[in-house]
Structures are given as C-alpha cells and as structure tokens.
Design a protein around this motif. Structure first.
Motif, PDB file in Angstrom:
ATOM      1  N   ILE A 110      10.351  12.936   0.819  1.00 40.03           N
ATOM      2  CA  ILE A 110      10.034  13.335  -0.553  1.00 40.03           C
ATOM      3  C   ILE A 110      11.045  14.379  -1.016  1.00 40.03           C
ATOM      4  CG2 ILE A 110       8.276  14.301  -2.079  1.00 40.03           C
ATOM      5  CD1 ILE A 110       6.217  13.376   0.069  1.00 40.03           C
ATOM      6  N   LEU A 111      11.659  14.101  -2.156  1.00 36.49           N
ATOM      7  CA  LEU A 111      12.635  15.002  -2.758  1.00 36.49           C
ATOM      8  C   LEU A 111      12.331  15.129  -4.247  1.00 36.49           C
ATOM      9  CD1 LEU A 111      14.362  12.722  -0.795  1.00 36.49           C
ATOM     10  CD2 LEU A 111      15.913  14.687  -0.855  1.00 36.49           C
TER      11      LEU A 111
ATOM     12  N   ALA B  53       0.821  -1.215   0.000  1.00 45.99           N
ATOM     13  CA  ALA B  53       0.000   0.000   0.000  1.00 45.99           C
ATOM     14  C   ALA B  53       0.852   1.262   0.000  1.00 45.99           C
ATOM     15  CB  ALA B  53      -0.939   0.009   1.208  1.00 45.99           C
ATOM     16  N   ILE B  54       2.045   1.202   0.612  1.00 43.50           N
ATOM     17  CA  ILE B  54       2.936   2.363   0.582  1.00 43.50           C
ATOM     18  C   ILE B  54       3.440   2.583  -0.832  1.00 43.50           C
ATOM     19  CG2 ILE B  54       5.136   3.286   1.375  1.00 43.50           C
ATOM     20  CD1 ILE B  54       4.664   1.970   4.057  1.00 43.50           C
ATOM     21  N   ALA B  55       3.887   1.520  -1.477  1.00 46.82           N
ATOM     22  CA  ALA B  55       4.349   1.640  -2.864  1.00 46.82           C
ATOM     23  C   ALA B  55       3.230   2.141  -3.762  1.00 46.82           C
ATOM     24  CB  ALA B  55       4.861   0.288  -3.355  1.00 46.82           C
ATOM     25  N   ARG B  56       2.046   1.565  -3.606  1.00 47.98           N
ATOM     26  CA  ARG B  56       0.912   1.946  -4.443  1.00 47.98           C
ATOM     27  C   ARG B  56       0.542   3.421  -4.237  1.00 47.98           C
ATOM     28  NH1 ARG B  56      -1.541  -2.185  -3.367  1.00 47.98           N
ATOM     29  NH2 ARG B  56      -2.875  -1.538  -1.643  1.00 47.98           N
ATOM     30  N   THR B  57       0.547   3.864  -2.989  1.00 47.49           N
ATOM     31  CA  THR B  57       0.195   5.250  -2.695  1.00 47.49           C
ATOM     32  C   THR B  57       1.189   6.210  -3.324  1.00 47.49           C
ATOM     33  OG1 THR B  57      -0.886   4.629  -0.616  1.00 47.49           O
ATOM     34  CG2 THR B  57      -0.179   6.916  -0.834  1.00 47.49           C
ATOM     35  N   ALA B  58       2.479   5.926  -3.180  1.00 48.02           N
ATOM     36  CA  ALA B  58       3.498   6.808  -3.756  1.00 48.02           C
ATOM     37  C   ALA B  58       3.389   6.857  -5.279  1.00 48.02           C
ATOM     38  CB  ALA B  58       4.888   6.341  -3.331  1.00 48.02           C
TER      39      ALA B  58
ATOM     40  N   HIS C  27      10.125  13.098  -8.912  1.00 49.21           N
ATOM     41  CA  HIS C  27      10.093  12.958  -7.454  1.00 49.21           C
ATOM     42  C   HIS C  27      10.876  11.725  -7.018  1.00 49.21           C
ATOM     43  CE1 HIS C  27       6.651  15.786  -7.718  1.00 49.21           C
ATOM     44  NE2 HIS C  27       7.161  16.196  -6.584  1.00 49.21           N
ATOM     45  N   VAL C  28      11.412  11.811  -5.834  1.00 46.85           N
ATOM     46  CA  VAL C  28      12.110  10.704  -5.180  1.00 46.85           C
ATOM     47  C   VAL C  28      11.433  10.495  -3.835  1.00 46.85           C
ATOM     48  CG1 VAL C  28      14.286   9.939  -4.163  1.00 46.85           C
ATOM     49  CG2 VAL C  28      14.286  11.173  -6.352  1.00 46.85           C
ATOM     50  N   VAL C  29      10.956   9.288  -3.592  1.00 44.56           N
ATOM     51  CA  VAL C  29      10.317   8.951  -2.312  1.00 44.56           C
ATOM     52  C   VAL C  29      11.125   7.823  -1.674  1.00 44.56           C
ATOM     53  CG1 VAL C  29       8.242   8.119  -1.153  1.00 44.56           C
ATOM     54  CG2 VAL C  29       8.040   9.645  -3.134  1.00 44.56           C
ATOM     55  N   ILE C  30      11.609   8.077  -0.466  1.00 44.34           N
ATOM     56  CA  ILE C  30      12.423   7.106   0.272  1.00 44.34           C
ATOM     57  C   ILE C  30      11.707   6.797   1.577  1.00 44.34           C
ATOM     58  CG2 ILE C  30      14.676   6.636   1.290  1.00 44.34           C
ATOM     59  CD1 ILE C  30      15.723   9.005  -0.486  1.00 44.34           C
ATOM     60  N   THR C  31      11.426   5.524   1.819  1.00 42.76           N
ATOM     61  CA  THR C  31      10.751   5.152   3.053  1.00 42.76           C
ATOM     62  C   THR C  31      11.754   4.570   4.043  1.00 42.76           C
ATOM     63  OG1 THR C  31      10.171   2.912   2.308  1.00 42.76           O
ATOM     64  CG2 THR C  31       8.630   4.678   1.779  1.00 42.76           C
ATOM     65  N   THR C  32      11.653   5.004   5.281  1.00 45.95           N
ATOM     66  CA  THR C  32      12.570   4.551   6.324  1.00 45.95           C
ATOM     67  C   THR C  32      11.971   4.895   7.680  1.00 45.95           C
ATOM     68  OG1 THR C  32      14.862   4.655   7.076  1.00 45.95           O
ATOM     69  CG2 THR C  32      13.885   6.702   6.282  1.00 45.95           C
ATOM     70  N   ARG C  33      12.686   4.568   8.737  1.00 40.53           N
ATOM     71  CA  ARG C  33      12.206   4.898  10.083  1.00 40.53           C
ATOM     72  C   ARG C  33      13.390   4.947  11.048  1.00 40.53           C
ATOM     73  NH1 ARG C  33       8.909  -0.551  11.854  1.00 40.53           N
ATOM     74  NH2 ARG C  33       8.248  -0.533   9.685  1.00 40.53           N
ATOM     75  N   PRO C  34      13.231   5.588  12.196  1.00 41.02           N
ATOM     76  CA  PRO C  34      14.317   5.603  13.185  1.00 41.02           C
ATOM     77  C   PRO C  34      14.470   4.238  13.846  1.00 41.02           C
ATOM     78  CG  PRO C  34      12.375   6.699  14.054  1.00 41.02           C
ATOM     79  CD  PRO C  34      12.066   6.368  12.627  1.00 41.02           C
ATOM     80  N   PHE C  35      15.639   3.993  14.443  1.00 41.97           N
ATOM     81  CA  PHE C  35      15.876   2.747  15.168  1.00 41.97           C
ATOM     82  C   PHE C  35      16.903   3.019  16.261  1.00 41.97           C
ATOM     83  CE2 PHE C  35      18.799   2.812  11.557  1.00 41.97           C
ATOM     84  CZ  PHE C  35      20.030   2.553  12.156  1.00 41.97           C
ATOM     85  N   ARG C  36      17.027   2.069  17.157  1.00 42.61           N
ATOM     86  CA  ARG C  36      18.018   2.191  18.228  1.00 42.61           C
ATOM     87  C   ARG C  36      19.162   1.211  17.985  1.00 42.61           C
ATOM     88  NH1 ARG C  36      16.657   5.103  22.782  1.00 42.61           N
ATOM     89  NH2 ARG C  36      14.467   5.771  22.867  1.00 42.61           N
TER      90      ARG C  36
ATOM     91  N   THR D 112      12.184   3.900  -3.224  1.00 41.90           N
ATOM     92  CA  THR D 112      13.033   2.847  -2.673  1.00 41.90           C
ATOM     93  C   THR D 112      13.090   2.963  -1.162  1.00 41.90           C
ATOM     94  OG1 THR D 112      15.115   1.682  -3.081  1.00 41.90           O
ATOM     95  CG2 THR D 112      15.266   4.065  -2.688  1.00 41.90           C
ATOM     96  N   SER D 113      13.775   1.987  -0.540  1.00 40.94           N
ATOM     97  CA  SER D 113      13.967   1.992   0.910  1.00 40.94           C
ATOM     98  C   SER D 113      15.315   1.361   1.219  1.00 40.94           C
ATOM     99  CB  SER D 113      12.850   1.210   1.607  1.00 40.94           C
ATOM    100  OG  SER D 113      13.040   1.212   3.009  1.00 40.94           O
ATOM    101  N   PRO D 114      16.217   2.093   1.888  1.00 36.93           N
ATOM    102  CA  PRO D 114      17.498   1.492   2.273  1.00 36.93           C
ATOM    103  C   PRO D 114      17.305   0.553   3.456  1.00 36.93           C
ATOM    104  CG  PRO D 114      17.342   3.714   3.141  1.00 36.93           C
ATOM    105  CD  PRO D 114      16.112   3.494   2.305  1.00 36.93           C
ATOM    106  N   PRO D 115      18.220  -0.382   3.688  1.00 44.67           N
ATOM    107  CA  PRO D 115      18.085  -1.311   4.826  1.00 44.67           C
ATOM    108  C   PRO D 115      18.310  -0.593   6.155  1.00 44.67           C
ATOM    109  CG  PRO D 115      20.195  -1.616   3.746  1.00 44.67           C
ATOM    110  CD  PRO D 115      19.415  -0.664   2.881  1.00 44.67           C
ATOM    111  N   TYR D 116      17.577  -0.994   7.174  1.00 50.76           N
ATOM    112  CA  TYR D 116      17.705  -0.370   8.489  1.00 50.76           C
ATOM    113  C   TYR D 116      17.103  -1.279   9.545  1.00 50.76           C
ATOM    114  CZ  TYR D 116      12.799   0.647   7.642  1.00 50.76           C
ATOM    115  OH  TYR D 116      11.452   0.513   7.347  1.00 50.76           O
ATOM    116  N   GLY D 117      17.506  -1.102  10.794  1.00 52.26           N
ATOM    117  CA  GLY D 117      16.886  -1.790  11.929  1.00 52.26           C
ATOM    118  C   GLY D 117      16.817  -3.290  11.781  1.00 52.26           C
ATOM    119  N   ALA D 118      17.950  -3.927  11.410  1.00 53.30           N
ATOM    120  CA  ALA D 118      17.924  -5.355  11.088  1.00 53.30           C
ATOM    121  C   ALA D 118      17.483  -6.233  12.250  1.00 53.30           C
ATOM    122  CB  ALA D 118      19.307  -5.800  10.608  1.00 53.30           C
ATOM    123  N   MET D 119      17.624  -5.735  13.492  1.00 49.96           N
ATOM    124  CA  MET D 119      17.283  -6.592  14.635  1.00 49.96           C
ATOM    125  C   MET D 119      15.790  -6.904  14.720  1.00 49.96           C
ATOM    126  SD  MET D 119      17.099  -3.281  15.417  1.00 49.96           S
ATOM    127  CE  MET D 119      18.826  -2.887  15.732  1.00 49.96           C
ATOM    128  N   THR D 120      14.957  -6.134  14.024  1.00 51.28           N
ATOM    129  CA  THR D 120      13.518  -6.395  14.059  1.00 51.28           C
ATOM    130  C   THR D 120      13.027  -7.062  12.783  1.00 51.28           C
ATOM    131  OG1 THR D 120      13.029  -4.171  13.211  1.00 51.28           O
ATOM    132  CG2 THR D 120      13.128  -4.433  15.590  1.00 51.28           C
TER     133      THR D 120
END
Length: 298
Positions: free
Chosen positions: A283-284, A43-48, A203-212, A137-145
């Motif tokens: 968004i860029l 749904a994120i890909a479709r929305t973008a 447009h460039v849309v990159i999806t990601t999130r914070p992690f610890r 696209t989405s870069p790799p992040y938060g591998a522990m989850t």
C-alpha cells in the motif's frame, strides 16, 4: 492490527480466500478469462476497492489483464479505467465489463489498449479524464507456477499445460518477458506515468508475492515496493491477502497443480520451500492528501 483509511478500519490480514477462485468468478466473467495465466483473485480486488475508495470514485489498473479490477470496481458503483498491452486480454476485459453492465453493475468502465506508461501519459494530458482515487494492479511474477493443466483424468494422454502464456507474441514491452531488473525499471516507469492520472493522496495497492529462481528466494514484494517508491509514491503499509480459507477446524489450502509440483521439486533439491498462501498487498500513496483523510502503515 487495523489501520484507518478513508475513515475505514483496514485489517493487516485480508480473508480473501474463503471461496475458491472459480466460485468467486462464478458467472461474472466470460469463460475466455480462464486463458489468462495470472488472474487477480476477485475478492482481493473487491476488498481493496471497498477499503480505499468510495462509490462514484475512479479505480485505475494500468496492467489490467482480463479486467478483474475493473469488473469488481463497477459492480461496487465505482468507475474504472484499464490499460492493457495485449489486445487479446484487452478484448476479454471489455467483454467482462459488458457482462458486468448486463448484470446491473452501476459503475462505468473503459479499457485502453497500448503500452502502459505511454498510454497513461497520453490519458493524463486529456483534460476531460477524471483522476483516480485508487490504482490497483499486479505485475507479472513466478511464471513457473502459472497456468492450467489437463491430466489423464481429463482425457489427456500426458500432463498438458495450457493457459500459461501472457501473450502469443513475445512483445518486449510486456513485463512478463523482461529480466527482473528490466521488469522493475519498466514498472517504475509505468507507476511514474500513472501519477498524472491519480488524485493527490490517492492510494496505490500492488499485489505480489516472493518466488524462487534457480533456487534463490527473491523478495519480489520488497523489490516492487522499492520500485514504486522510486516512482515517487510514498510507502504506507503492507498487508497479507489470503489465498487460503479460514475455517473453525483450521486453514484450508488453495494450491494449484503447478504450485504443488514446483514446491515438491524444490524440496527434493533440499530447499526450504513452502506453498505461498497469501499475496502481499503493498500500500502506497500519491504525494499530497485529501483534506481530513489519513493513511498509515498496516
């Protein structure tokens, strides 16, 4: 708050978690897709794709994994180009494009196997290659989850984590195996190389999130936005793509097994951790503009 892109009102909050991920994928994707540790929510890909492109335009994903971006694009009558380092995921992405074609998708898709910045540079020099109106696209992040789990309920004798690795070999070019600073530098190089594949004003849309990491909260979205700006892209907005569902009675969480136990572990250590229920959609734009189009912040 709404913002106009392609004369379409784009909300700052995307209700992309109304269905569970498994329901969103349904029969569109091969079962092999479940082996990837970090699949983009369809749904994120479709929305973008719907917000930032029109039918017949091209969508690019330089780290396409199992091809969620590509599959959703071709189902929406867009063409799609993917680049993937790991041959296993590239093969599965092609299978998902084949499945989309069999299901009547009107767009065309292709997947190139190779290191993203080198492959993108090569494609950019191919005169016959159409330029993209969106890089998603989405870069790799938060591998522990990441990953899936089998428990006693599934017949396992202990908690068995699986489908949590980006590849069988630790290819140095795979961003998932790089330290944070190196990952960000590599991502900058990938985006810079991809600019040759983008229309002016794309447009460039990159999806990601914070992690610890080691208890320290990493503002990964902010770091990624800086990396994209260093690649020459112009930041114009930051939206929230929800992983949770919105219901009249309130919010319904969408939390994986490993997200839950990692958050609980951090709280036992006294950290103010919470289960993240959204992706930051950064968004860029590629410098330059299409005549009559406008972009602004969310």
């Amino acid at each position: 708050m709404n913002t106009t892109y392609h004369a379409v009102q784009v909300p700052s909050i995307w209700a992309t978690g109304q269905l569970q991920a498994r329901s969103q994928r349904g029969t569109r994707y091969t079962r092999l897709s479940l082996e990837h540790p970090a699949r983009m929510l369809p749904a994120i890909a479709r929305t973008a794709v719907e917000y930032f492109t029109r039918p017949g335009e091209v969508v690019l994903d330089p780290m396409c994994g199992i091809g969620t971006t590509l599959a959703e694009a071709v189902h929406l009558d867009r063409d799609a180009v993917g680049i993937e380092l790991e041959s296993k995921w590239a093969s599965i992405a092609r299978l998902n494009l084949d499945a989309a074609a069999a299901q009547g998708a009107s767009g065309a898709g292709e997947v190139h196997t190779g290191e993203a910045s080198l492959t993108a540079a090569g494609l950019a020099h191919a005169a016959e290659h159409r330029k993209a109106s969106l890089l998603l696209t989405s870069p790799p992040y938060g591998a522990m989850t990441h990953g899936q789990v089998r428990t006693a309920r599934d017949g396992a004798t202990a908690v068995d984590k699986h489908a949590h690795r980006y590849g069988r070999t630790r290819l140095r070019a795979n961003l998932a195996h790089q330290p944070l600073a190196e990952l960000l530098a590599s991502f900058t190089a990938i985006l810079a190389a991809c600019r040759g594949l983008l229309e002016p004003g794309a447009h460039v849309v990159i999806t990601t999130r914070p992690f610890r990491t080691k208890g320290v909260l990493v503002d990964f979205p902010g770091r990624v936005m800086d990396a994209a700006a260093e690649a020459g892209l112009e930041p114009v907005g930051r939206c929230a793509a929800l992983m949770c569902a919105l219901r009249e009675e309130g919010v319904v969480r969408r939390t994986s097994f490993f997200q839950s136990i990692e958050t609980a572990r951090q709280r036992r250590l006294g950290l103010p951790a919470h289960v993240v229920q959204h992706e930051d959609a950064l968004i860029l734009q590629n410098p330059g503009s299409h005549q009559g189009e406008e972009g602004a912040s969310c």
